[in-house]
Structure formats: C-alpha cells, structure tokens
Design a protein around this motif. Structure first.
Motif, PDB file in Angstrom:
ATOM      1  N   TRP A 157       8.913   5.832   7.293  1.00  0.00           N
ATOM      2  CA  TRP A 157       7.616   5.275   7.698  1.00  0.00           C
ATOM      3  C   TRP A 157       7.573   3.758   7.507  1.00  0.00           C
ATOM      4  O   TRP A 157       7.046   3.037   8.345  1.00  0.00           O
ATOM      5  CB  TRP A 157       6.484   5.935   6.901  1.00  0.00           C
ATOM      6  CG  TRP A 157       5.643   6.869   7.715  1.00  0.00           C
ATOM      7  CD1 TRP A 157       4.367   6.653   8.135  1.00  0.00           C
ATOM      8  CD2 TRP A 157       6.011   8.159   8.215  1.00  0.00           C
ATOM      9  NE1 TRP A 157       3.929   7.727   8.867  1.00  0.00           N
ATOM     10  CE2 TRP A 157       4.904   8.663   8.930  1.00  0.00           C
ATOM     11  CE3 TRP A 157       7.170   8.941   8.135  1.00  0.00           C
ATOM     12  CZ2 TRP A 157       4.923   9.909   9.555  1.00  0.00           C
ATOM     13  CZ3 TRP A 157       7.185  10.172   8.752  1.00  0.00           C
ATOM     14  CH2 TRP A 157       6.085  10.638   9.455  1.00  0.00           C
TER      15      TRP A 157
ATOM     16  N   ILE B 212      10.733  10.248   3.353  1.00  0.00           N
ATOM     17  CA  ILE B 212       9.675  10.055   4.353  1.00  0.00           C
ATOM     18  C   ILE B 212       9.150   8.628   4.286  1.00  0.00           C
ATOM     19  O   ILE B 212       8.928   7.968   5.311  1.00  0.00           O
ATOM     20  CB  ILE B 212       8.532  11.073   4.116  1.00  0.00           C
ATOM     21  CG1 ILE B 212       9.014  12.500   4.411  1.00  0.00           C
ATOM     22  CG2 ILE B 212       7.319  10.740   4.984  1.00  0.00           C
ATOM     23  CD1 ILE B 212       8.027  13.574   4.005  1.00  0.00           C
ATOM     24  N   THR B 213       8.976   8.126   3.055  1.00  0.00           N
ATOM     25  CA  THR B 213       8.430   6.776   2.880  1.00  0.00           C
ATOM     26  C   THR B 213       9.337   5.719   3.501  1.00  0.00           C
ATOM     27  O   THR B 213       8.862   4.788   4.154  1.00  0.00           O
ATOM     28  CB  THR B 213       8.241   6.490   1.381  1.00  0.00           C
ATOM     29  OG1 THR B 213       7.406   7.497   0.839  1.00  0.00           O
ATOM     30  CG2 THR B 213       7.614   5.132   1.162  1.00  0.00           C
TER      31      THR B 213
ATOM     32  N   THR C 278       1.683   9.039  -6.107  1.00  0.00           N
ATOM     33  CA  THR C 278       1.918  10.447  -5.783  1.00  0.00           C
ATOM     34  C   THR C 278       3.092  10.996  -6.588  1.00  0.00           C
ATOM     35  O   THR C 278       3.053  12.138  -7.053  1.00  0.00           O
ATOM     36  CB  THR C 278       2.180  10.595  -4.279  1.00  0.00           C
ATOM     37  OG1 THR C 278       1.134   9.945  -3.568  1.00  0.00           O
ATOM     38  CG2 THR C 278       2.228  12.051  -3.879  1.00  0.00           C
TER      39      THR C 278
ATOM     40  N   ALA D 252       0.833  -1.203   0.000  1.00  0.00           N
ATOM     41  CA  ALA D 252       0.000   0.000   0.000  1.00  0.00           C
ATOM     42  C   ALA D 252       0.867   1.252   0.000  1.00  0.00           C
ATOM     43  O   ALA D 252       0.604   2.206  -0.743  1.00  0.00           O
ATOM     44  CB  ALA D 252      -0.929  -0.002   1.213  1.00  0.00           C
ATOM     45  N   LEU D 253       1.937   1.249   0.803  1.00  0.00           N
ATOM     46  CA  LEU D 253       2.785   2.438   0.893  1.00  0.00           C
ATOM     47  C   LEU D 253       3.508   2.687  -0.430  1.00  0.00           C
ATOM     48  O   LEU D 253       3.504   3.812  -0.951  1.00  0.00           O
ATOM     49  CB  LEU D 253       3.787   2.261   2.041  1.00  0.00           C
ATOM     50  CG  LEU D 253       4.316   3.524   2.710  1.00  0.00           C
ATOM     51  CD1 LEU D 253       3.176   4.410   3.188  1.00  0.00           C
ATOM     52  CD2 LEU D 253       5.215   3.175   3.878  1.00  0.00           C
TER      53      LEU D 253
ATOM     54  N   HIS E 271       2.733   1.516  -3.469  1.00  0.00           N
ATOM     55  CA  HIS E 271       1.731   1.807  -4.501  1.00  0.00           C
ATOM     56  C   HIS E 271       1.262   3.265  -4.395  1.00  0.00           C
ATOM     57  O   HIS E 271       1.223   3.989  -5.391  1.00  0.00           O
ATOM     58  CB  HIS E 271       0.555   0.831  -4.334  1.00  0.00           C
ATOM     59  CG  HIS E 271      -0.541   0.969  -5.348  1.00  0.00           C
ATOM     60  ND1 HIS E 271      -0.683   0.115  -6.410  1.00  0.00           N
ATOM     61  CD2 HIS E 271      -1.573   1.855  -5.448  1.00  0.00           C
ATOM     62  CE1 HIS E 271      -1.751   0.473  -7.128  1.00  0.00           C
ATOM     63  NE2 HIS E 271      -2.309   1.518  -6.559  1.00  0.00           N
ATOM     64  N   GLY E 272       0.941   3.693  -3.183  1.00  0.00           N
ATOM     65  CA  GLY E 272       0.446   5.052  -2.979  1.00  0.00           C
ATOM     66  C   GLY E 272       1.503   6.101  -3.252  1.00  0.00           C
ATOM     67  O   GLY E 272       1.228   7.132  -3.877  1.00  0.00           O
ATOM     68  N   VAL E 273       2.737   5.839  -2.798  1.00  0.00           N
ATOM     69  CA  VAL E 273       3.799   6.828  -2.981  1.00  0.00           C
ATOM     70  C   VAL E 273       4.197   6.920  -4.454  1.00  0.00           C
ATOM     71  O   VAL E 273       4.445   8.016  -4.972  1.00  0.00           O
ATOM     72  CB  VAL E 273       5.010   6.489  -2.082  1.00  0.00           C
ATOM     73  CG1 VAL E 273       6.226   7.284  -2.501  1.00  0.00           C
ATOM     74  CG2 VAL E 273       4.664   6.773  -0.636  1.00  0.00           C
TER      75      VAL E 273
ATOM     76  N   ILE F 164       3.902  10.099  -9.564  1.00  0.00           N
ATOM     77  CA  ILE F 164       3.410  10.348 -10.926  1.00  0.00           C
ATOM     78  C   ILE F 164       2.570  11.620 -10.963  1.00  0.00           C
ATOM     79  O   ILE F 164       2.656  12.409 -11.913  1.00  0.00           O
ATOM     80  CB  ILE F 164       2.632   9.108 -11.415  1.00  0.00           C
ATOM     81  CG1 ILE F 164       3.624   7.973 -11.660  1.00  0.00           C
ATOM     82  CG2 ILE F 164       1.842   9.422 -12.681  1.00  0.00           C
ATOM     83  CD1 ILE F 164       3.012   6.615 -11.793  1.00  0.00           C
ATOM     84  N   ILE F 165       1.765  11.863  -9.892  1.00  0.00           N
ATOM     85  CA  ILE F 165       0.969  13.091  -9.838  1.00  0.00           C
ATOM     86  C   ILE F 165       1.896  14.310  -9.771  1.00  0.00           C
ATOM     87  O   ILE F 165       1.686  15.307 -10.468  1.00  0.00           O
ATOM     88  CB  ILE F 165       0.005  13.055  -8.627  1.00  0.00           C
ATOM     89  CG1 ILE F 165      -1.044  11.956  -8.839  1.00  0.00           C
ATOM     90  CG2 ILE F 165      -0.670  14.406  -8.439  1.00  0.00           C
ATOM     91  CD1 ILE F 165      -1.951  11.731  -7.653  1.00  0.00           C
TER      92      ILE F 165
END
Lengths: 155, 126
Positions: free
Chosen positions: A132, A128-129, A104, A96-97, A99-101, A106-107
């Motif tokens: 965490w 940060i990732t 972000t 999840a981390l 995939h989500g990062v 790409i955004i």
C-alpha cells in the motif's frame, strides 16, 4: 553427574512463573531498544499527525465545503500541481500508515496469545503495508497534473 | 463503574483506552481504502470523478463525520497520553483530563458536523 545439563527444570519454571506470571514474550536487549524507538516514534509521529492529519481533514472536508468546491479530478490536478501539497501528502501517507500499522501490531500483541498466529498476522500486516505504501507513493509522485485550471483553496 | 467483559470493575475513564484503539483502527481501515480510491486518479478524470461519486450521498457523509470525530478524539486523547507520559505528575488529573478530551471532542464536532452535513441539511439548499 550431568554437568552443564538441566535435569530438574521445575525450579527454573517456578522462578520463570514468578518473574513473568502472564507468560508474556520476553524481549531480548535488542528487542527492548527497538520497542523503545517505536515508543518514541508513536509519540513524535503522533504530534506531527495531530497537525497534518487534522489539517488534511479540515482542508478537504471543511474548507472545501465552506468555499463551495468539491473534490474531483480538476481539484486534485490543481492541488498536486503544487509541489508543497505533493510532499505534504507523501509525508502524511508515510507517517499515518506506519503510525496506524504499528498501533495495530501492538493491539495484535495484546490480544493474540498464540505466538505462531501472532507472528503470521504481523507479517501479513507488514506485507500489506509495504504494498500500500509503495503504491500510494507511486500514485502521488507519478501523477501528471496536466494543464487543469486552478481550483480549490490553497491551489 | 462498569462491570463489562473485562472481568473486573473499570471506571468510565478507563474506556478512553478502548476508544483510542477503536478510533485508531477505524481511521487506519479508512486510510487503506482511501489509498485505493485515490489511486484511481491515475486512471484519468472520468474514473476518478466516478470514484468520488461514492462519497456523494448521505450515508457516506455521515461516515466522513464519524471519521472526523474518530480523528479528533484520537488526536486529543493522544495528546493527553503524551502529556501524562512526559509529565507523570499530571496522572493525578487522569479522570478530569479524560472527561475533558471527550467534552472537547463533542464540542469540536458541533461546528464541524454542522459544516460537513450542510449539503444534506435543510439549510444547505438555500
């Protein structure tokens, strides 16, 4: 004659503008390969997360509610007393981390036009990732369940 | 059709793209907070049960329902993206599929929302 030296770069610049009108960053062949791997990662991890993340939410918010339990220390002790749920939570955290990062990243790449700012934001996000991710994994792995009572579904 | 801040006319179905990004970032922000909140389990039962108390109120529960909705939408829309990536002929059905994703999300949230809101609903204190 300045052999091997570009004196008139206007034609190249015009060609470059025609090839790449948006002025998007050009990827090296290695960059293309790396981005292709990320493309597959997003889809494969996404498929796994559909099951694992929705499953996590269904257990923690729907089954816990329906069975009249609540998430507290005893609940976590009981759950993480089972190695299956520790590994489940570790895999879920990792996928999840990342995939989500990556989403972000790409955004950021889509909206931040300044190259230096974009690189700085992505580097900050990555740093940060890592913190965490390591902290989260230590919490899951090092937790000592003690001898708490068995409570909650699937304990 | 929507003429928004995009500078050109876009269809409602194209908003699926922005919904995917917004829901994804929303879930990620919660995930970062969730790691911190769960890490307090290492500090013992008193601290962890206190931290979990942050969730035991109506605004937090509504936030959890919103989180569930974001995750359901992101999952279903992500499956649609995967289907359209690997079977390009399904792009013919782009609009019906997007509207299907939105309707399926709303339909799934009816039972999920009712179950999750139970402790704060009139029928929850039977």
């Amino acid at each position: 004659m300045a052999v091997g030296r570009t004196i008139w770069d206007t034609e190249d610049a015009a060609q470059e503008r025609r090839r790449n009108p948006a002025g998007a960053p050009r990827l090296t062949p290695e960059g293309v390969r790396r981005e292709r791997l990320w493309w597959y990662f997003m889809r494969i991890s996404g498929l796994i997360l559909v099951v694992m993340a929705l499953g996590h939410m269904l257990i923690m918010h729907v089954l816990v509610q329906l069975s009249g339990h609540e998430v507290n220390f005893a609940f976590v002790s009981s759950r993480w007393g089972n190695p299956f749920w520790r590994i489940y939570d570790l895999v879920l955290l990792l996928l999840a981390l990342v995939h989500g990062v990556n989403g972000t990243r790409i955004i950021i790449g889509d909206y931040v036009r300044n190259r230096t700012l974009r690189k700085a934001l992505v580097a900050l996000l990555a740093a940060i990732t890592v913190v965490w991710l390591i902290a989260g994994m230590i919490v899951i792995i090092a937790f000592n369940p003690g001898n708490g009572p068995k409570v909650g579904p699937f304990s | 059709m929507v003429v928004g801040p995009f500078g050109y006319r876009i269809s409602w179905a194209q908003l699926a793209f922005f919904g995917h990004r917004a829901s994804g970032v929303g879930v990620l922000v919660f995930l970062f907070a969730h790691v911190v909140e769960t890490a307090t389990v290492a500090l013992g039962p008193d601290v962890y049960n206190f931290t979990q108390g942050f969730y035991h109120n109506l605004p937090a529960r509504l936030g959890e329902i919103l989180l569930m909705a974001a995750l359901v939408y992101h999952s279903l829309n992500g499956l649609r993206v995967i289907v359209m990536d690997f079977w390009p002929r399904t792009t013919v059905y782009y609009r019906p599929l997007v509207y299907g994703v939105v309707i399926a999300t709303l339909a799934a949230m009816i039972p999920l929302g009712l179950i999750m809101i139970t402790p704060y609903a009139p029928w929850g204190h039977v």
